[in-house]
Write a protein that holds these residues in place. Structure first.
Motif, PDB file in Angstrom:
ATOM      1  N   ARG A  95      10.900   2.664  -3.025  1.00 24.69           N
ATOM      2  CA  ARG A  95      11.102   4.120  -3.029  1.00 24.69           C
ATOM      3  C   ARG A  95      11.854   4.516  -4.290  1.00 24.69           C
ATOM      4  NH1 ARG A  95      13.599   6.376   2.375  1.00 24.69           N
ATOM      5  NH2 ARG A  95      11.461   5.869   3.013  1.00 24.69           N
ATOM      6  N   GLY A  96      11.233   5.343  -5.085  1.00 20.53           N
ATOM      7  CA  GLY A  96      11.875   5.779  -6.328  1.00 20.53           C
ATOM      8  C   GLY A  96      12.153   4.629  -7.270  1.00 20.53           C
ATOM      9  N   GLY A  97      11.308   3.615  -7.229  1.00 21.16           N
ATOM     10  CA  GLY A  97      11.463   2.470  -8.116  1.00 21.16           C
ATOM     11  C   GLY A  97      12.421   1.409  -7.612  1.00 21.16           C
ATOM     12  N   ARG A  98      13.049   1.640  -6.450  1.00 20.67           N
ATOM     13  CA  ARG A  98      13.982   0.673  -5.883  1.00 20.67           C
ATOM     14  C   ARG A  98      13.419   0.115  -4.594  1.00 20.67           C
ATOM     15  NH1 ARG A  98      18.403   2.009  -3.943  1.00 20.67           N
ATOM     16  NH2 ARG A  98      19.624   0.208  -4.584  1.00 20.67           N
ATOM     17  N   SER A  99      13.648  -1.188  -4.388  1.00 21.60           N
ATOM     18  CA  SER A  99      13.165  -1.861  -3.193  1.00 21.60           C
ATOM     19  C   SER A  99      14.262  -1.892  -2.136  1.00 21.60           C
ATOM     20  CB  SER A  99      12.735  -3.289  -3.523  1.00 21.60           C
ATOM     21  OG  SER A  99      12.364  -3.991  -2.347  1.00 21.60           O
ATOM     22  N   VAL A 100      13.891  -1.556  -0.896  1.00 21.02           N
ATOM     23  CA  VAL A 100      14.848  -1.597   0.207  1.00 21.02           C
ATOM     24  C   VAL A 100      14.204  -2.287   1.397  1.00 21.02           C
ATOM     25  CG1 VAL A 100      16.037   0.496  -0.531  1.00 21.02           C
ATOM     26  CG2 VAL A 100      14.129   0.670   1.083  1.00 21.02           C
ATOM     27  N   LEU A 101      15.040  -2.905   2.224  1.00 24.34           N
ATOM     28  CA  LEU A 101      14.589  -3.474   3.490  1.00 24.34           C
ATOM     29  C   LEU A 101      14.766  -2.398   4.558  1.00 24.34           C
ATOM     30  CD1 LEU A 101      16.139  -7.059   3.320  1.00 24.34           C
ATOM     31  CD2 LEU A 101      13.822  -6.333   2.731  1.00 24.34           C
ATOM     32  N   SER A 114       0.843  -1.198   0.000  1.00 22.31           N
ATOM     33  CA  SER A 114       0.000   0.000   0.000  1.00 22.31           C
ATOM     34  C   SER A 114       0.877   1.246   0.000  1.00 22.31           C
ATOM     35  CB  SER A 114      -0.911   0.016   1.228  1.00 22.31           C
ATOM     36  OG  SER A 114      -1.654   1.225   1.293  1.00 22.31           O
ATOM     37  N   ALA A 115       0.368   2.314  -0.616  1.00 23.16           N
ATOM     38  CA  ALA A 115       1.046   3.601  -0.531  1.00 23.16           C
ATOM     39  C   ALA A 115       1.004   4.096   0.908  1.00 23.16           C
ATOM     40  CB  ALA A 115       0.381   4.614  -1.453  1.00 23.16           C
ATOM     41  N   VAL A 116       2.054   4.774   1.317  1.00 24.26           N
ATOM     42  CA  VAL A 116       2.119   5.291   2.680  1.00 24.26           C
ATOM     43  C   VAL A 116       1.244   6.542   2.795  1.00 24.26           C
ATOM     44  CG1 VAL A 116       3.634   6.366   4.389  1.00 24.26           C
ATOM     45  CG2 VAL A 116       4.414   4.394   3.106  1.00 24.26           C
ATOM     46  N   GLY A 158       3.359  -8.909  16.746  1.00 23.61           N
ATOM     47  CA  GLY A 158       2.556 -10.102  16.506  1.00 23.61           C
ATOM     48  C   GLY A 158       1.382  -9.885  15.563  1.00 23.61           C
ATOM     49  N   GLU A 159       1.214  -8.668  15.015  1.00 28.78           N
ATOM     50  CA  GLU A 159       0.070  -8.393  14.157  1.00 28.78           C
ATOM     51  C   GLU A 159       0.462  -7.770  12.819  1.00 28.78           C
ATOM     52  OE1 GLU A 159      -3.379  -6.552  15.981  1.00 28.78           O
ATOM     53  OE2 GLU A 159      -2.531  -6.935  17.962  1.00 28.78           O
ATOM     54  N   ILE A 160       1.280  -6.721  12.854  1.00 34.84           N
ATOM     55  CA  ILE A 160       1.644  -5.987  11.643  1.00 34.84           C
ATOM     56  C   ILE A 160       3.133  -5.703  11.667  1.00 34.84           C
ATOM     57  CG2 ILE A 160       1.289  -3.893  10.270  1.00 34.84           C
ATOM     58  CD1 ILE A 160      -1.449  -3.602  11.665  1.00 34.84           C
ATOM     59  N   ARG A 161       3.789  -5.955  10.527  1.00 35.72           N
ATOM     60  CA  ARG A 161       5.219  -5.645  10.420  1.00 35.72           C
ATOM     61  C   ARG A 161       5.510  -5.103   9.027  1.00 35.72           C
ATOM     62  NH1 ARG A 161       9.315  -6.805  13.686  1.00 35.72           N
ATOM     63  NH2 ARG A 161       7.948  -8.167  14.896  1.00 35.72           N
ATOM     64  N   VAL A 162       6.339  -4.059   8.992  1.00 36.02           N
ATOM     65  CA  VAL A 162       6.795  -3.502   7.714  1.00 36.02           C
ATOM     66  C   VAL A 162       7.991  -4.315   7.246  1.00 36.02           C
ATOM     67  CG1 VAL A 162       7.732  -1.482   6.545  1.00 36.02           C
ATOM     68  CG2 VAL A 162       5.979  -1.197   8.306  1.00 36.02           C
ATOM     69  N   VAL A 163       7.889  -4.919   6.065  1.00 33.69           N
ATOM     70  CA  VAL A 163       8.963  -5.820   5.621  1.00 33.69           C
ATOM     71  C   VAL A 163       9.711  -5.304   4.392  1.00 33.69           C
ATOM     72  CG1 VAL A 163       7.867  -7.873   6.586  1.00 33.69           C
ATOM     73  CG2 VAL A 163       7.324  -7.188   4.246  1.00 33.69           C
ATOM     74  N   GLU A 164       9.153  -4.291   3.710  1.00 29.82           N
ATOM     75  CA  GLU A 164       9.826  -3.809   2.491  1.00 29.82           C
ATOM     76  C   GLU A 164       9.264  -2.448   2.133  1.00 29.82           C
ATOM     77  OE1 GLU A 164       9.895  -3.039  -1.890  1.00 29.82           O
ATOM     78  OE2 GLU A 164       8.169  -3.416  -0.581  1.00 29.82           O
ATOM     79  N   VAL A 165      10.121  -1.617   1.507  1.00 31.78           N
ATOM     80  CA  VAL A 165       9.678  -0.307   1.023  1.00 31.78           C
ATOM     81  C   VAL A 165      10.188  -0.135  -0.405  1.00 31.78           C
ATOM     82  CG1 VAL A 165       9.754   2.185   1.340  1.00 31.78           C
ATOM     83  CG2 VAL A 165       9.763   0.677   3.334  1.00 31.78           C
ATOM     84  N   ASP A 213       5.388   9.196  -1.615  1.00 29.46           N
ATOM     85  CA  ASP A 213       5.263   8.205  -2.701  1.00 29.46           C
ATOM     86  C   ASP A 213       5.882   6.843  -2.361  1.00 29.46           C
ATOM     87  OD1 ASP A 213       3.988  10.117  -4.372  1.00 29.46           O
ATOM     88  OD2 ASP A 213       5.953  10.919  -4.955  1.00 29.46           O
ATOM     89  N   ASP A 214       6.241   6.616  -1.121  1.00 27.48           N
ATOM     90  CA  ASP A 214       6.680   5.273  -0.724  1.00 27.48           C
ATOM     91  C   ASP A 214       5.533   4.273  -0.894  1.00 27.48           C
ATOM     92  OD1 ASP A 214       9.222   5.979  -0.036  1.00 27.48           O
ATOM     93  OD2 ASP A 214       8.947   5.791   2.133  1.00 27.48           O
ATOM     94  N   VAL A 215       5.884   3.050  -1.326  1.00 28.34           N
ATOM     95  CA  VAL A 215       4.944   1.937  -1.324  1.00 28.34           C
ATOM     96  C   VAL A 215       5.502   0.894  -0.367  1.00 28.34           C
ATOM     97  CG1 VAL A 215       3.827   0.129  -2.672  1.00 28.34           C
ATOM     98  CG2 VAL A 215       4.188   2.389  -3.676  1.00 28.34           C
ATOM     99  N   VAL A 216       4.709   0.533   0.614  1.00 26.29           N
ATOM    100  CA  VAL A 216       5.188  -0.318   1.697  1.00 26.29           C
ATOM    101  C   VAL A 216       4.544  -1.694   1.618  1.00 26.29           C
ATOM    102  CG1 VAL A 216       5.306  -0.599   4.204  1.00 26.29           C
ATOM    103  CG2 VAL A 216       5.544   1.667   3.188  1.00 26.29           C
TER     104      VAL A 216
END
Length: 219
Positions: free
Chosen positions: A178-184, A151-153, A169-176, A194-197
Motif C-alpha cells: 500500500r503506497g509502496g510499503r509492504s504490510v502484514l 494481484s490488485a484489489v 484451507g484454500e485462500i489466505r491473504v498474506v501481504e498487502v 490501489d492495494d496490491v495483495v
C-alpha cells in the motif's frame, strides 16, 4: 555454493548451466560419457563419469566438500540411494532429488529429503497456463500445490475487510503493498484503493480466486 549434480539429463544439465552462470562451483556426475554433450562448450565445471550411487564416484566428485547435492538421474531408485548417501553418510547440508513417479514423493518426504516430481509439477503448470494464465504465481511450493499470487484489489472490495477474500484451507491473504510499503494485514485490515495483495492459494482453488477477482471485470 559448491553443488554436486548427479545426472546430466535435461534437468541436470539445465540446472548445471544455470548455477554455473551464477558463479557457483558445479560438479556433474553421469554414468554416460556422451551425456556431457548436453553441457555447452564453455561449461567449465568438472564432469565425472560413473554411477552417482557409487561412494567412490561421489568422493571423486567432491561430495565431502559439497554444500548441496541434487540427484536427478533417470531412475527414482538411483536418486533415492544417491540422496540418502549424501544426506546420511556425507552429511551434505542441502540434498534434493527429482522424482518421476508421483507415488514416490511421500517416500522421500519420510526420509527428510525434499523431492520435486516433474510429472506433478508439469500437470499443475499446464493446467494453470490453460485455464488461469492471467494468475501467474510469484512463487510455488512443493510440486506446485501451493502458490503465491499478487494481484490488485478489485474496487468492489474497497473499504471491506481483506479477510472476505479468505477461504479456510484454500485462500489466505498474506501481504498487502500500500503506497509502496509492504504490510502484514490484520484480520480487521480493510482494502484501500490501489492495494496490491499477495495471496497464498491452493492450486486447486485458482478458479475460486479468479472468481473473486473477475467481479471487478463484471465477468
Amino acid at each position: 555454493m559448491r553443488v554436486l549434480i548427479a545426472g546430466c539429463g535435461r534437468i541436470g544439465s539445465a540446472l548445471a548451466v544455470r548455477l554455473a552462470h551464477e558463479n557457483h562451483d558445479v560438479h556433474v556426475v553421469d554414468r554416460d560419457p556422451a551425456a556431457r554433450r548436453r553441457l555447452p562448450p564453455g561449461f567449465a565445471g568438472p564432469y565425472h563419469v560413473g554411477n552417482g550411487f557409487s561412494r567412490g564416484v561421489l568422493e571423486q566428485a567432491g561430495v565431502r566438500h559439497s554444500d548441496a547435492l541434487v540427484a536427478v538421474t533417470s531412475g527414482d531408485n538411483s536418486n533415492l540411494v544417491i540422496a540418502r548417501t549424501a544426506k546420511e553418510t556425507y552429511r551434505v547440508p542441502i540434498v534434493l532429488a527429482g522424482v518421476h513417479d508421483p507415488r514416490h514423493v511421500s517416500l522421500y518426504a519420510g526420509l527428510g529429503i525434499p523431492a520435486v516430481c516433474d510429472v506433478t509439477w508439469s500437470v499443475h503448470r499446464i493446467h494453470q497456463l490453460l485455464l488461469h494464465r492471467d494468475l501467474t504465481p510469484d512463487i510455488s511450493f512443493g510440486n506446485g500445490e501451493t502458490l503465491l499470487i499478487r494481484s490488485a484489489v478489485p474496487a468492489y472490495l474497497t473499504g471491506r475487510p481483506l479477510a472476505e477474500f479468505e477461504v479456510e484451507g484454500e485462500i489466505r491473504v498474506v501481504e498487502v503493498t500500500r503506497g509502496g510499503r509492504s504490510v502484514l494485514p490484520l484480520h480487521t485490515t480493510t482494502a484501500a484503493p490501489d492495494d496490491v495483495v499477495t495471496f497464498a492459494v491452493a492450486a486447486t482453488s485458482l478458479r475460486r480466486l479468479r472468481g473473486f477477482l473477475d467481479k471487478e471485470l463484471g465477468t
